[in-house]
Each structure stands twice: as structure tokens, then as C-alpha cells.
Design a protein around this motif. Structure first.
Motif, PDB file in Angstrom:
ATOM      1  N   UNK A 128       0.660  -1.064  -0.082  1.00  0.00           N
ATOM      2  CA  UNK A 128      -0.009  -0.200  -0.112  1.00  0.00           C
ATOM      3  C   UNK A 128       1.010   1.218   0.063  1.00  0.00           C
ATOM      4  N   UNK A 129       1.797   1.205   0.827  1.00  0.00           N
ATOM      5  CA  UNK A 129       2.764   2.672   0.802  1.00  0.00           C
ATOM      6  C   UNK A 129       3.581   2.618  -0.581  1.00  0.00           C
ATOM      7  N   UNK A 135       0.451   9.368  -5.545  1.00  0.00           N
ATOM      8  CA  UNK A 135       0.596  10.494  -5.217  1.00  0.00           C
ATOM      9  C   UNK A 135       1.764  11.389  -5.670  1.00  0.00           C
ATOM     10  N   UNK A 136       2.598  10.832  -6.267  1.00  0.00           N
ATOM     11  CA  UNK A 136       3.743  11.326  -6.938  1.00  0.00           C
ATOM     12  C   UNK A 136       3.838  11.092  -8.295  1.00  0.00           C
ATOM     13  N   UNK A 137       2.609  10.979  -9.091  1.00  0.00           N
ATOM     14  CA  UNK A 137       2.787  10.414 -10.617  1.00  0.00           C
ATOM     15  C   UNK A 137       3.176  11.970 -11.449  1.00  0.00           C
ATOM     16  N   UNK A 176       6.322  19.256  -6.040  1.00  0.00           N
ATOM     17  CA  UNK A 176       7.250  18.672  -4.785  1.00  0.00           C
ATOM     18  C   UNK A 176       6.810  17.195  -4.686  1.00  0.00           C
ATOM     19  N   UNK A 177       7.641  16.675  -4.150  1.00  0.00           N
ATOM     20  CA  UNK A 177       7.458  15.070  -3.867  1.00  0.00           C
ATOM     21  C   UNK A 177       6.725  15.052  -2.479  1.00  0.00           C
ATOM     22  N   UNK A 178       5.553  14.221  -2.621  1.00  0.00           N
ATOM     23  CA  UNK A 178       4.708  13.964  -1.374  1.00  0.00           C
ATOM     24  C   UNK A 178       5.039  12.758  -0.884  1.00  0.00           C
ATOM     25  N   UNK A 179       5.712  12.534   0.131  1.00  0.00           N
ATOM     26  CA  UNK A 179       6.102  11.294   1.052  1.00  0.00           C
ATOM     27  C   UNK A 179       4.784  10.669   1.589  1.00  0.00           C
ATOM     28  N   UNK A 180       3.890  11.226   1.965  1.00  0.00           N
ATOM     29  CA  UNK A 180       2.608  10.914   2.859  1.00  0.00           C
ATOM     30  C   UNK A 180       1.284  11.371   2.249  1.00  0.00           C
ATOM     31  N   UNK A 213      -0.650   5.620   1.788  1.00  0.00           N
ATOM     32  CA  UNK A 213       0.474   5.584   2.889  1.00  0.00           C
ATOM     33  C   UNK A 213      -0.250   5.640   4.525  1.00  0.00           C
ATOM     34  N   UNK A 214      -1.081   6.885   4.454  1.00  0.00           N
ATOM     35  CA  UNK A 214      -1.645   6.721   5.993  1.00  0.00           C
ATOM     36  C   UNK A 214      -2.486   5.660   6.032  1.00  0.00           C
TER      37      UNK A 214
END
Length: 155
Positions: A100-101, A108-110, A120-124, A128-129
Motif C-alpha cells: 500500500x505504501x 501521489x507522486x505521478x 514537490x515530492x509527497x511522501x505521505x 500511505x496513511x
């Protein structure tokens, strides 16, 4: 004729499937409204947008609905034999969360993958949550008894 490779599966919980479908329809609706409002500049119904601070709208109900569905699916997805969390059981939970992560990082970073200098890169992201909530809740479910779970839910 359905393909059955000798795998027996537990019957699906129809109410959970209905809630999942309705939540996905709601997610598409509020995401489309947000796109129309923020990108195209159109006015949309306020109930389709997140509330500023006080209040609760349809958009505010989508993520909690996914979290509830995740919690409901934990007893259905974990084996009923034994309560203790063994090595293979923990590995299955970690692999499911990791998938899932990774999927969430991709989704979220396509845009970042296409043009890293402009976005900007979105790690969360949302997935992910959900993965982290699933992992924490599943470990607690498998390592605690009914009284502790009730106390945690009440707290």
C-alpha cells in the motif's frame, strides 16, 4: 464458468463492498469538485469541498470511511487460528502495508515522476496513511485481547 485454482476463500461481506463502492463514488465526486474549483475556477457546492475549520461535509467523510473499512476488514483478513502474532503473520501484515505504501508513493507522486522540477515530492499520501493505520491496528488486534481492544477503542 469462474476460474477456481483450488483456493477456498471466505465469503465476502456484502455490506463492506457496498460501503467501499459508495465511498469510491464519493471520492470521485469530491475530487472532481476540487479539480473544478481549484484548477478550473468554477464554483461548486460547498458540501463537496472540505470544511475550513468547523463543520463536516461529504468531502470530510471520505477518508474516515476508508479507515473504518480498513478496521472492519482486519478480523476478516487475519487468520482465526490463534491470537498471537507469529513471524509469518507479522510478515504478511508488513508486506500488505508495504504494498500500500509503495502504491501510494506512485499514485501521489505521478506528476513528480513526470516533471520532478515543477512539483514537490509527497511522501505521505492517503494510501500511505491508510497503510500505517492498518499496520498499527492489525498488530494491536493480533496481540491484544477483547478487553484491551475495548479500552483502546474507548480511549
Amino acid at each position: 464458468m469462474a476460474f477456481d485454482a483450488g483456493i477456498s476463500r471466505a465469503p465476502r461481506l456484502a455490506s463492506l463492498d457496498v460501503l467501499r463502492g459508495l465511498t469510491i463514488v464519493g471520492m470521485i465526486l469530491v475530487n472532481s469538485a476540487a479539480y473544478l474549483h481549484y484548477v478550473s475556477g468554477y464554483d461548486v457546492f460547498p458540501v463537496l469541498m472540505h470544511s475550513r475549520w468547523s463543520g463536516f461535509t461529504l468531502a470530510d467523510a471520505v477518508f474516515p470511511a476508508f479507515i473504518v473499512m480498513t478496521g472492519v476488514s482486519i478480523p476478516l483478513a487475519t487468520p482465526a487460528t490463534g491470537q498471537a502474532l507469529d513471524g509469518p503473520g507479522l510478515r504478511r501484515l508488513l508486506v500488505r502495508s508495504a504494498r500500500l505504501i509503495l502504491l501510494g508513493l506512485l499514485v501521489s507522486n505521478i506528476y513528480w515522476l513526470a516533471t520532478p522540477e515543477s512539483v514537490a515530492f509527497r511522501p505521505m499520501g492517503v494510501l500511505q496513511r491508510i497503510a500505517l493505520a492498518f499496520l498499527a491496528a492489525a498488530v494491536l488486534y493480533r496481540t491484544t485481547g477483547p478487553r484491551v481492544r475495548l479500552a483502546l477503542a474507548a480511549g
